[in-house]
Design a protein around this motif. Structure first.
Motif: not given
Ligand SMILES: O=C(O)CCC(=O)C(=O)O
Ligand SMILES: [Fe+2]
Length: 291
Positions: A22-37, A71-79
């Motif tokens: 994971i690149t540093p940019e992806q890291h922060s995007v994924l971290e934000e997505a994880c917080k929501i999930a 199922h974190i790729m589930h479209p209903q999770l919206g991430l």
């Protein structure tokens, strides 16, 4: 065979640690997505979760304190960041090496998130994902000789010291002492009681790829934040043994148009191969095996 050093080590040890997926940019995007999930899971809005007290599916509606988001790729999770990373080049390149195959036969499988429970510490007892603890030595050896054409990984967004493995045990039946310590239904009070145990410590951004039949356990401390991407990927040669491992999680949602539409071309092709596997084993993606 054109085995790379990474694959040679994976085959010998049963696991390897890789950097830079994971690149540093992806890291922060994924971290934000994880917080929501995580917040949707803890509030009960997202019901696909792994609950404290249950090691395998079905996870049921018991205690809502959770050690995983399913199922974190589930479209209903919206991430969409999760599916985007699942099909990204650095990850796919390592998977291709470990499976010793071309992209054209890779299939999409599970993608979940492992998190810390908030109000209970929890642990998974010593296990192999696809061999029962009461298997005889002969049954165990036979099962371990089967190559499943799949890999599983944990990618840590925060330092993660939850997982313990017994290196090389993916090819060896348990010794009598190891058998004793993995036959008890209670999680270990001290994972180092298991002969040969090693703690897998991941720094943020590191990934461990492990053979899911390596002898392993995990401990979850409710006070240490964990957000670890937990996925698996296989190829079309896995057949029914792969199907058993993957389909127990209930994946009907992956057949819906909304999910397909959320994927890039690579993702769509990988998804089609998963659905072909399901159809060839004549199963139902919602089929559930009690673990
Ligand atoms: O929490 C982990 O790192 C391991 C999880 C695990 O072994 C499992 O889900 O079967
Ligand atoms: Fe496991």
């Amino acid at each position: 065979m054109s085995s790379t050093p990474l694959k040679a080590q994976y085959d010998t040890q049963g696991y390897i640690i890789a950097q830079g997926l994971i690149t540093p940019e992806q890291h922060s995007v994924l971290e934000e997505a994880c917080k929501i999930a995580v917040s949707k899971t803890r509030s009960g809005e997202w019901v696909h979760r792994r609950t404290v007290g249950r090691q395998f599916p079905p996870f049921g509606d018991g205690n809502p304190d959770s050690w995983g988001v399913q199922h974190i790729m589930h479209p209903q999770l919206g991430l969409p960041a999760f599916a985007k990373w699942y099909t990204s080049d650095p990850l796919i390149d390592v998977v291709k090496q470990l499976l010793d195959c071309q992209e054209e036969i890779l299939q999409m499988e599970l993608f979940n998130l492992l998190i810390n429970p908030v109000s209970h510490d929890f642990a998974l007892r010593w296990h192999r994902d696809d061999v029962k603890e009461n298997a005889t030595e002969a049954e165990e050896l036979e099962a371990l000789l089967v190559w499943h054409h799949g890999v599983q990984w944990n990618t840590a967004l925060y330092t993660d010291a939850c997982l313990f493995v017994v290196p090389k045990s993916h090819k060896l039946p348990r010794t009598p002492e190891q058998r004793l310590r993995s036959s008890i239904s209670d999680p270990p009070t001290d994972p180092f009681d298991m002969p040969g145990a090693t703690q897998v410590i991941l720094q943020p951004g590191e990934t461990v790829f492990y053979n899911s039949n390596i002898l392993h356990c995990a401990t979850y401390d409710s006070k240490i934040p964990r957000a670890t991407l937990h996925g698996c990927m296989g190829n079309i040669y896995g057949g029914s043994s792969r199907a058993r491992n993957v389909l127990q999680h209930g994946l009907n949602w992956m057949k819906e148009d909304q999910f397909r539409a959320s994927l890039d071309d690579r993702g769509k092709a990988m998804l089609s191969r998963l659905i072909e596997m399901q159809e060839s084993v004549n199963g139902d993606l919602g089929f559930s095996l009690a673990g």
